[in-house]
Enzyme design. Structure first.
Site, PDB file in Angstrom:
ATOM      1  N   LEU A   1       2.537  -0.362 -15.091  1.00 49.99           N
ATOM      2  CA  LEU A   1       3.571  -0.481 -14.054  1.00 49.99           C
ATOM      3  C   LEU A   1       4.854  -1.112 -14.580  1.00 49.99           C
ATOM      4  CD1 LEU A   1       1.351  -1.793 -11.100  1.00 49.99           C
ATOM      5  CD2 LEU A   1       2.417   0.478 -11.275  1.00 49.99           C
TER       6      LEU A   1
ATOM      7  N   VAL B   1      -9.997  -3.752   2.998  1.00 48.48           N
ATOM      8  CA  VAL B   1     -10.784  -2.555   2.666  1.00 48.48           C
ATOM      9  C   VAL B   1     -12.138  -2.958   2.087  1.00 48.48           C
ATOM     10  CG1 VAL B   1     -10.789  -0.371   1.430  1.00 48.48           C
ATOM     11  CG2 VAL B   1      -8.615  -1.360   2.172  1.00 48.48           C
TER      12      VAL B   1
ATOM     13  N   ARG C   1      -4.423   1.596 -17.102  1.00 50.80           N
ATOM     14  CA  ARG C   1      -3.655   0.774 -18.028  1.00 50.80           C
ATOM     15  C   ARG C   1      -4.118   0.991 -19.474  1.00 50.80           C
ATOM     16  NH1 ARG C   1      -2.539  -5.225 -15.996  1.00 50.80           N
ATOM     17  NH2 ARG C   1      -4.163  -4.671 -14.505  1.00 50.80           N
TER      18      ARG C   1
ATOM     19  N   LYS D   1       3.441  -7.051  -1.601  1.00 54.94           N
ATOM     20  CA  LYS D   1       3.266  -5.775  -0.912  1.00 54.94           C
ATOM     21  C   LYS D   1       4.468  -5.466  -0.014  1.00 54.94           C
ATOM     22  CE  LYS D   1       0.323  -3.422  -1.408  1.00 54.94           C
ATOM     23  NZ  LYS D   1       0.214  -2.432  -2.513  1.00 54.94           N
TER      24      LYS D   1
HETATM   25  P1  NDP Z   1      -8.065  -2.771  -7.395  1.00 55.68           P
HETATM   26  O1  NDP Z   1      -7.833  -4.123  -7.997  1.00 55.68           O
HETATM   27  O2  NDP Z   1      -9.418  -2.208  -7.430  1.00 55.68           O
HETATM   28  O3  NDP Z   1      -7.072  -1.734  -8.030  1.00 55.68           O
HETATM   29  C1  NDP Z   1      -5.784  -2.077  -8.400  1.00 55.68           C
HETATM   30  C2  NDP Z   1      -5.328  -1.104  -9.445  1.00 55.68           C
HETATM   31  O4  NDP Z   1      -3.998  -1.437  -9.856  1.00 55.68           O
HETATM   32  C3  NDP Z   1      -6.203  -1.139 -10.699  1.00 55.68           C
HETATM   33  O5  NDP Z   1      -6.493   0.172 -11.079  1.00 55.68           O
HETATM   34  C4  NDP Z   1      -5.305  -1.805 -11.728  1.00 55.68           C
HETATM   35  O6  NDP Z   1      -5.498  -1.324 -13.034  1.00 55.68           O
HETATM   36  C5  NDP Z   1      -3.934  -1.364 -11.257  1.00 55.68           C
HETATM   37  N1  NDP Z   1      -2.922  -2.229 -11.820  1.00 55.68           N
HETATM   38  C6  NDP Z   1      -2.728  -3.545 -11.579  1.00 55.68           C
HETATM   39  N2  NDP Z   1      -1.719  -4.006 -12.342  1.00 55.68           N
HETATM   40  C7  NDP Z   1      -1.281  -2.955 -13.075  1.00 55.68           C
HETATM   41  C8  NDP Z   1      -0.260  -2.759 -14.051  1.00 55.68           C
HETATM   42  N3  NDP Z   1       0.539  -3.764 -14.461  1.00 55.68           N
HETATM   43  N4  NDP Z   1      -0.100  -1.519 -14.584  1.00 55.68           N
HETATM   44  C9  NDP Z   1      -0.895  -0.487 -14.199  1.00 55.68           C
HETATM   45  N5  NDP Z   1      -1.867  -0.597 -13.298  1.00 55.68           N
HETATM   46  C10 NDP Z   1      -2.045  -1.816 -12.749  1.00 55.68           C
HETATM   47  O7  NDP Z   1      -7.537  -2.898  -5.919  1.00 55.68           O
HETATM   48  P2  NDP Z   1      -7.637  -1.933  -4.655  1.00 55.68           P
HETATM   49  O8  NDP Z   1      -8.171  -0.609  -5.002  1.00 55.68           O
HETATM   50  O9  NDP Z   1      -8.274  -2.716  -3.602  1.00 55.68           O
HETATM   51  O10 NDP Z   1      -6.103  -1.815  -4.292  1.00 55.68           O
HETATM   52  C11 NDP Z   1      -5.373  -0.615  -4.483  1.00 55.68           C
HETATM   53  C12 NDP Z   1      -4.119  -0.708  -3.667  1.00 55.68           C
HETATM   54  O11 NDP Z   1      -4.464  -0.911  -2.302  1.00 55.68           O
HETATM   55  C13 NDP Z   1      -3.213  -1.868  -4.034  1.00 55.68           C
HETATM   56  O12 NDP Z   1      -1.884  -1.420  -3.912  1.00 55.68           O
HETATM   57  C14 NDP Z   1      -3.528  -2.915  -2.964  1.00 55.68           C
HETATM   58  O13 NDP Z   1      -2.444  -3.771  -2.771  1.00 55.68           O
HETATM   59  C15 NDP Z   1      -3.755  -2.002  -1.782  1.00 55.68           C
HETATM   60  N6  NDP Z   1      -4.529  -2.594  -0.692  1.00 55.68           N
HETATM   61  C16 NDP Z   1      -5.802  -3.048  -0.913  1.00 55.68           C
HETATM   62  C17 NDP Z   1      -6.538  -3.576   0.134  1.00 55.68           C
HETATM   63  C18 NDP Z   1      -7.924  -4.068  -0.043  1.00 55.68           C
HETATM   64  O14 NDP Z   1      -8.450  -4.725   0.856  1.00 55.68           O
HETATM   65  N7  NDP Z   1      -8.605  -3.766  -1.135  1.00 55.68           N
HETATM   66  C19 NDP Z   1      -5.943  -3.687   1.477  1.00 55.68           C
HETATM   67  C20 NDP Z   1      -4.627  -3.155   1.608  1.00 55.68           C
HETATM   68  C21 NDP Z   1      -3.960  -2.623   0.550  1.00 55.68           C
HETATM   69  P3  NDP Z   1      -6.472  -2.085 -14.064  1.00 55.68           P
HETATM   70  O15 NDP Z   1      -7.820  -1.518 -13.766  1.00 55.68           O
HETATM   71  O16 NDP Z   1      -5.946  -1.737 -15.395  1.00 55.68           O
HETATM   72  O17 NDP Z   1      -6.370  -3.552 -13.762  1.00 55.68           O
END
Ligand code: NDP
Length: 345
Positions: A61, A185, A33, A157
């Site tokens: 996003l 995760v 971001r 989701k």
């Molecule tokens: P994180 O919070 O570590 O990562 C989420 C990412 O999404 C960050 O890099 C964040 O960027 C980005 N993001 C959020 N909002 C925006 C936006 N408006 N524009 C651009 N980027 C954005 O979470 P996870 O790594 O755990 O999750 C990654 C994916 O996995 C997600 O889709 C989540 O739903 C999915 N998931 C996660 C699970 C878990 O247990 N962790 C389980 C199942 C699915 P920024 O750093 O700028 O905030």
């Protein structure tokens, strides 16, 4: 070797995906971001081969067309970015809009750039809102119960994944879509933040849980989730959705494991047995005093054991899962290293 766009590069899962892609010789363009968040970017820039093969660019996003330039020249897109919080002030604005509009934005960019495959990080949250008695969940299941009031992250989701499949059906784009549906995760983190799922361990040691509750989690190690994404991208015949989860473990077994590995001394690991009918009743009642998202999670998960069949991902992608105990202990060691654990008394 391919050029791969990974959205949400600073994320817990995305950073592990990038590590593995670089390891395998791919070129990676990661979106963040803000390029101003140096603390989060340094660990990515320090990954082996990052200097030669990792490029970071900005994209939000919610901004139309934000991913168009980033997708140009890429063979594959791995779309992981999506807000992951259980409790949002305004669930429509803070969860659903970025998840759904963001997914459409990324897919439109991928289609315009002519990429070959998009791998979308969905979730078990898109498969079920609550573990369902004896029903064994498979890729055929969809969450039909979540709403803005009930598990809104789960709703975000579900709608995002639906939007992705609808986009493909309506537009017949250049790419095929493969979806990974991970459960909770956990695991060691490349980036410095504390992920929502790893927060569970901090809460367990900090005394946030008044007792051992009737909660059972399906865990999957972040290194296995990353591998699932890379395999989904590289495996020619990969198709459809893939449930991605290792073993389940209940809170009582988890507390016992932590106890055995020295995490009782000086911490507030729960002792009181609440994993009984009376305990479930007390948790349900007190859930109404919790923040809305946490309360609805407790009410829909207490006393329920998730059951799922992950044979498709094991058979078609050749993925195997680390034992849950290994992942839990690796997570705790990493949380201690990163300074996320509460101070020992
Ligand atoms: P994180 O919070 O570590 O990562 C989420 C990412 O999404 C960050 O890099 C964040 O960027 C980005 N993001 C959020 N909002 C925006 C936006 N408006 N524009 C651009 N980027 C954005 O979470 P996870 O790594 O755990 O999750 C990654 C994916 O996995 C997600 O889709 C989540 O739903 C999915 N998931 C996660 C699970 C878990 O247990 N962790 C389980 C199942 C699915 P920024 O750093 O700028 O905030």
């Amino acid at each position: 070797m391919s050029s791969v766009l990974v959205t949400g590069a600073t994320g817990f899962i995305a950073s592990r995906i990038i590590e593995q892609l670089l390891q395998k010789g791919h070129h990676v363009r990661g979106t963040v971001r803000s390029l101003g968040k140096e603390r989060e970017l340094v660990p990515l820039r320090m990954l082996p081969h990052a200097e030669a093969r990792l490029e970071l660019v900005e994209a939000d996003l919610l901004t139309d067309g934000a991913f168009d330039a980033a997708a140009q020249g890429c063979d594959h897109v791995l779309h992981t970015a999506s807000p992951y919080v259980l409790d949002a002030k305004d669930p429509q604005r803070d969860l659903v809009d970025p998840a759904v509009k963001g997914t459409r934005n990324v897919l439109e960019a991928a289609a315009r750039a002519g990429v070959r495959r998009v791998v979308l990080t969905s979730s078990m949250a898109a498969v079920t809102d609550e573990p369902d008695g004896d029903h064994v969940l498979t890729e055929a299941d969809w969450n039909t119960k979540s709403s803005l009031e009930r598990n809104p992250y789960y709703l975000s989701k579900t709608l995002a994944e639906r939007a992705a499949w609808d986009f493909v059906a309506a537009n017949k784009p250049s790419f095929d879509l493969v979806v990974i549906n991970p459960f909770l995760v956990i695991g060691p983190s490349i980036t410095p933040g504390l992920n929502t799922s790893n927060q569970l361990f901090v809460d367990l040691l900090a005394g946030t849980y008044p007792g051992i509750m009737n909660l059972t989690w399906g865990f999957v190690d972040v290194r296995d989730v990353a591998r699932a994404h890379v395999l989904a991208m590289e495996t020619e015949g990969a198709k459809g959705r893939y449930l991605c989860a290792g073993e389940t473990i209940g809170m009582r077994s988890m507390v016992q494991l932590l106890d055995e590995h020295g995490f009782r001394e000086g911490y507030k690991l729960p002792k009181l047995g609440m994993d009984c009918a009376m305990g479930d009743f007390a948790v349900r009642l007190s859930s109404y005093l919790q923040p809305r998202g946490v309360g609805s999670y407790l009410r829909t998960h207490i006393g329920r054991v998730p059951r799922y069949d992950t044979s498709k991902i094991q058979r078609e992608l050749g993925l195997s899962f680390r034992p849950v105990q290994t992942s839990i202990l690796d997570t705790l060691a990493d949380l201690a290293r990163a300074g996320h654990l509460p101070a020992r008394a």
